[in-house]
Design a protein around this motif. Structure first.
Motif, mmCIF file in Angstrom:
data_model
loop_
_atom_site.group_PDB
_atom_site.id
_atom_site.type_symbol
_atom_site.label_atom_id
_atom_site.label_comp_id
_atom_site.label_asym_id
_atom_site.label_seq_id
_atom_site.Cartn_x
_atom_site.Cartn_y
_atom_site.Cartn_z
ATOM 1 N N GLY A 168 0.657 -1.223 -0.064
ATOM 2 C CA GLY A 168 0.062 0.082 -0.159
ATOM 3 C C GLY A 168 0.954 1.246 0.140
ATOM 4 N N LEU A 169 1.968 1.146 0.583
ATOM 5 C CA LEU A 169 2.864 2.306 0.546
ATOM 6 C C LEU A 169 4.106 2.349 -0.599
ATOM 7 N N GLY A 170 3.970 1.370 -1.305
ATOM 8 C CA GLY A 170 4.806 1.306 -2.420
ATOM 9 C C GLY A 170 6.192 0.965 -2.042
ATOM 10 N N LEU A 171 6.586 0.295 -0.852
ATOM 11 C CA LEU A 171 7.732 0.108 -0.364
ATOM 12 C C LEU A 171 8.408 -1.195 -0.977
ATOM 13 N N PRO A 172 9.533 -1.415 -1.239
ATOM 14 C CA PRO A 172 9.950 -2.330 -1.945
ATOM 15 C C PRO A 172 10.263 -3.440 -0.736
ATOM 16 N N VAL A 173 10.177 -4.727 -0.848
ATOM 17 C CA VAL A 173 10.247 -5.806 0.192
ATOM 18 C C VAL A 173 11.335 -7.015 -0.289
ATOM 19 N N ILE A 174 12.394 -7.136 0.423
ATOM 20 C CA ILE A 174 13.226 -8.431 0.255
ATOM 21 C C ILE A 174 12.639 -9.414 0.801
ATOM 22 N N MET A 175 12.243 -10.478 -0.014
ATOM 23 C CA MET A 175 11.447 -11.583 0.445
ATOM 24 C C MET A 175 12.581 -12.788 0.267
ATOM 25 N N ILE A 176 12.677 -13.448 1.512
ATOM 26 C CA ILE A 176 13.589 -14.627 1.597
ATOM 27 C C ILE A 176 12.854 -15.875 1.484
ATOM 28 N N ASP A 177 13.367 -16.475 0.598
ATOM 29 C CA ASP A 177 12.590 -17.742 0.204
ATOM 30 C C ASP A 177 12.678 -18.836 1.347
ATOM 31 N N ARG A 178 11.752 -19.781 1.190
ATOM 32 C CA ARG A 178 11.753 -20.981 2.238
ATOM 33 C C ARG A 178 12.859 -21.863 2.008
ATOM 34 N N PRO A 179 13.462 -22.724 2.932
ATOM 35 C CA PRO A 179 14.212 -23.726 2.426
ATOM 36 C C PRO A 179 13.612 -24.955 2.032
ATOM 37 N N ASP A 180 14.082 -25.691 1.165
ATOM 38 C CA ASP A 180 13.463 -26.828 0.589
ATOM 39 C C ASP A 180 13.052 -27.843 1.811
ATOM 40 N N PRO A 181 12.107 -28.252 2.015
ATOM 41 C CA PRO A 181 11.613 -29.123 2.808
ATOM 42 C C PRO A 181 12.101 -30.624 2.599
ATOM 43 N N PRO A 182 11.984 -31.321 3.697
ATOM 44 C CA PRO A 182 12.176 -32.839 3.475
ATOM 45 C C PRO A 182 11.055 -33.510 2.619
ATOM 46 N N GLN A 183 11.127 -34.670 2.007
ATOM 47 C CA GLN A 183 10.062 -35.336 1.290
ATOM 48 C C GLN A 183 9.107 -35.830 2.439
ATOM 49 N N ARG A 184 8.020 -35.403 2.589
ATOM 50 C CA ARG A 184 6.999 -35.860 3.324
ATOM 51 C C ARG A 184 5.467 -35.686 3.064
ATOM 52 N N HIS A 185 4.354 -35.905 3.552
ATOM 53 C CA HIS A 185 3.180 -35.679 3.262
ATOM 54 C C HIS A 185 2.712 -34.292 3.876
ATOM 55 N N GLU A 186 2.397 -33.549 2.978
ATOM 56 C CA GLU A 186 2.265 -32.073 3.513
ATOM 57 C C GLU A 186 0.528 -31.715 3.099
ATOM 58 N N VAL A 187 0.103 -31.121 3.693
ATOM 59 C CA VAL A 187 -1.327 -30.493 3.735
ATOM 60 C C VAL A 187 -1.224 -28.765 4.017
ATOM 61 N N GLY A 188 -2.226 -28.282 3.769
ATOM 62 C CA GLY A 188 -2.129 -26.634 3.909
ATOM 63 C C GLY A 188 -3.225 -25.964 4.826
ATOM 64 N N THR A 189 -4.069 -27.063 5.393
ATOM 65 C CA THR A 189 -4.934 -26.254 6.235
ATOM 66 C C THR A 189 -5.150 -27.365 7.565
ATOM 67 N N VAL A 190 -5.527 -26.885 8.738
ATOM 68 C CA VAL A 190 -5.703 -27.700 9.984
ATOM 69 C C VAL A 190 -6.773 -28.605 9.461
ATOM 70 N N GLU A 191 -7.829 -28.286 9.075
ATOM 71 C CA GLU A 191 -8.855 -29.409 8.649
ATOM 72 C C GLU A 191 -8.526 -30.709 7.795
ATOM 73 N N LYS A 192 -7.529 -30.265 7.056
ATOM 74 C CA LYS A 192 -6.881 -31.564 6.286
ATOM 75 C C LYS A 192 -6.195 -32.354 7.107
ATOM 76 N N VAL A 193 -5.461 -31.544 8.313
ATOM 77 C CA VAL A 193 -4.775 -32.461 9.167
ATOM 78 C C VAL A 193 -5.646 -33.540 10.075
#
Length: 228
Positions: A190-215
């Motif tokens: 909203g303020l037009g400010l630049p952001v340096i966004m740090i990427d996530r490290p690669d996760p190990p191979q595993r079963h992932e879901v994105g919501t608590v409901e799916k867990v």
């Protein structure tokens, strides 16, 4: 479902949010220690809901799951993605973020947590605004900085006011994802400010879901399969 559960915290926050279940704090002693805990406490399901940047904890969880024969699921909230109006520069790690700041002094909102703040000692010409949940025992070794002690989640309007009041030129953030910490990113847009966004490290191979409901559905299905 009538199952017993325990929250486990790493112990980096002095007063974590109170949970409606039993809570333990502290490490397990690596993957072997976690595997022993799972066996000794008759754990039947392991949920990795750690911060996406806690890569070692996630690796330990995968290894301990296999060693103890306990099924694992990871709650991995989706990362943020840039949209119209965002001025992101993506970098792979904190060290690259520090190297990308340039020589001209800036006022920077450093929203990365306290453990990696010392990396920015390589760029001492900037003024850093730091926000921690707990007051640090020792001041960071940065020549120019201010510290705010506060706990989220934060509203976009409040974050925008913070950035304006502190005359911030640039936001540095880890791509934590989720809604609880994204207000600063929306405020920067909203303020037009630049952001340096740090990427996530690669996760190990595993079963992932994105919501608590799916867990919860995964737990219910696996309990039914086991006849528990």
């Amino acid at each position: 479902m009538g199952l017993r559960a325990t929250f486990s915290y790493a112990g980096r926050v002095a007063n974590p949010v109170v949970q409606p279940l039993p809570t333990r704090t502290g490490g397990f002693g690596g993957e072997a220690g976690l595997a022993a805990y799972l066996k000794n406490h008759s754990v039947t399901h392991l949920i990795d809901a750690t911060n996406p940047f806690a890569a070692q904890i996630s690796r330990n969880a995968v290894a301990a799951s296999a060693a103890a024969g306990v099924p694992l699921i990871a709650l991995a909230r989706p990362p943020w993605t840039p949209g119209p109006g965002d001025r992101w520069t993506r970098v792979p790690n904190v060290a690259r973020a520090a190297r990308s700041l340039g020589n001209t002094p800036k006022r920077i909102f450093l929203a990365i947590g306290r453990t990696e703040v010392p990396v920015f000692g390589t760029a001492p010409q900037h003024h850093y605004l730091l926000r921690f949940v707990d007051a640090p025992k020792d001041r960071p070794a940065l020549p120019h900085h201010d510290i705010i002690i506060d706990r989220g989640p934060f509203a976009e309007a409040a974050e925008r006011d913070l950035l304006e009041t502190r005359r911030i030129d640039l936001v540095i953030s880890r791509n934590a994802g989720g809604e609880g910490a994204r207000a600063k990113i929306d405020a920067a847009r909203g303020l037009g400010l630049p952001v340096i966004m740090i990427d996530r490290p690669d996760p190990p191979q595993r079963h992932e879901v994105g919501t608590v409901e799916k867990v919860l559905r995964w737990i219910a299905h696996s309990v039914a399969d086991r006849g528990v």
